[in-house]
Scaffold this motif. Sequence first.
Motif, short mmCIF file in Angstrom:
data_model
loop_
_atom_site.label_atom_id
_atom_site.label_comp_id
_atom_site.label_asym_id
_atom_site.label_seq_id
_atom_site.Cartn_x
_atom_site.Cartn_y
_atom_site.Cartn_z
N MET A 1 -24.64 -12.98 1.05
CA MET A 1 -25.46 -12.80 -0.13
C MET A 1 -25.95 -14.18 -0.56
N LYS A 2 -27.24 -14.29 -0.81
CA LYS A 2 -27.81 -15.56 -1.27
C LYS A 2 -27.69 -15.64 -2.78
N ALA A 3 -27.26 -16.82 -3.25
CA ALA A 3 -26.98 -16.99 -4.67
C ALA A 3 -27.64 -18.25 -5.22
N GLY A 4 -27.78 -18.25 -6.53
CA GLY A 4 -28.25 -19.42 -7.25
C GLY A 4 -27.28 -19.76 -8.36
N ILE A 5 -27.31 -21.00 -8.77
CA ILE A 5 -26.48 -21.46 -9.89
C ILE A 5 -27.42 -21.94 -10.99
N ILE A 6 -27.21 -21.42 -12.20
CA ILE A 6 -27.94 -21.93 -13.36
C ILE A 6 -26.93 -22.67 -14.22
N GLU B 1 -29.90 -12.89 -4.81
CA GLU B 1 -29.36 -11.62 -5.28
C GLU B 1 -28.33 -11.78 -6.38
N LEU B 2 -27.67 -12.94 -6.40
CA LEU B 2 -26.57 -13.21 -7.32
C LEU B 2 -26.80 -14.54 -8.00
N VAL B 3 -26.58 -14.59 -9.31
CA VAL B 3 -26.72 -15.83 -10.06
C VAL B 3 -25.42 -16.13 -10.79
N PHE B 4 -24.91 -17.33 -10.58
CA PHE B 4 -23.75 -17.84 -11.30
C PHE B 4 -24.27 -18.48 -12.58
N ASN B 5 -23.91 -17.92 -13.72
CA ASN B 5 -24.34 -18.45 -15.00
C ASN B 5 -23.29 -19.45 -15.48
N LEU B 6 -23.57 -20.73 -15.28
CA LEU B 6 -22.64 -21.79 -15.65
C LEU B 6 -23.21 -22.63 -16.78
N THR B 7 -23.99 -22.00 -17.63
CA THR B 7 -24.59 -22.67 -18.77
C THR B 7 -23.55 -22.82 -19.88
N VAL B 8 -23.93 -23.51 -20.94
CA VAL B 8 -23.03 -23.67 -22.09
C VAL B 8 -22.84 -22.31 -22.77
N PRO B 9 -21.67 -22.09 -23.39
CA PRO B 9 -21.37 -20.77 -23.96
C PRO B 9 -22.44 -20.23 -24.91
N GLY B 10 -23.07 -21.07 -25.69
CA GLY B 10 -24.07 -20.61 -26.66
C GLY B 10 -25.30 -19.98 -26.04
N SER B 11 -25.54 -20.23 -24.77
CA SER B 11 -26.73 -19.66 -24.13
C SER B 11 -26.38 -18.55 -23.14
N ILE C 1 -31.00 -12.78 -16.43
CA ILE C 1 -30.60 -12.59 -15.03
C ILE C 1 -30.61 -11.10 -14.68
N LEU C 2 -30.02 -10.29 -15.54
CA LEU C 2 -29.98 -8.85 -15.29
C LEU C 2 -31.37 -8.24 -15.32
N GLU C 3 -32.21 -8.67 -16.25
CA GLU C 3 -33.58 -8.15 -16.31
C GLU C 3 -34.38 -8.53 -15.07
N ALA C 4 -33.99 -9.62 -14.40
CA ALA C 4 -34.66 -10.03 -13.17
C ALA C 4 -34.15 -9.23 -11.97
N GLY C 5 -33.20 -8.33 -12.20
CA GLY C 5 -32.69 -7.48 -11.13
C GLY C 5 -31.64 -8.14 -10.27
N LYS C 6 -30.98 -9.15 -10.82
CA LYS C 6 -29.96 -9.90 -10.07
C LYS C 6 -28.56 -9.52 -10.56
N HIS C 7 -27.59 -9.72 -9.69
CA HIS C 7 -26.19 -9.65 -10.10
C HIS C 7 -25.89 -10.94 -10.84
N VAL C 8 -24.98 -10.87 -11.81
CA VAL C 8 -24.64 -12.07 -12.57
C VAL C 8 -23.14 -12.28 -12.55
N TYR C 9 -22.73 -13.54 -12.35
CA TYR C 9 -21.33 -13.93 -12.50
C TYR C 9 -21.28 -14.81 -13.73
N SER C 10 -20.43 -14.44 -14.67
CA SER C 10 -20.30 -15.18 -15.92
C SER C 10 -18.84 -15.19 -16.32
#
Length: 92
Positions: A1-6, A59-69, A77-86
């Motif tokens: 699975m290809k992933a991105g990190i934000i 397909e998958l995005v790791f949400n590693l942003t600050v808690p407030g965002s 991420i979900l609206e873009a049709g991606k799986h999210v790890y948070s």
Amino acid sequence: MKAGIIGCGTISSVYLENLQNSPLIEVVAVADLLDERADEFKIENVYKADELLRQPEIELVFNLTVPGSHARSDVAILEAGKHVYSEKPLAH
């Protein structure tokens, strides 16, 4: 699975190091508000968050942003049709 990190802050390097050994996940893109932080990870594709979410191969995005965002980022991420790890609460 290809992933991105934000979010390319301190914890991101730990995630990236561990994900490099994964037989299931390939990190193909990163995004951060500061391009120079994202560039440090030596990932070929460096985007702004909204650009990363438009990449069809991710397909998958790791949400590693600050808690407030987190809530805003997770919803995008979900609206873009991606799986999210948070790892933090969705909202507070």
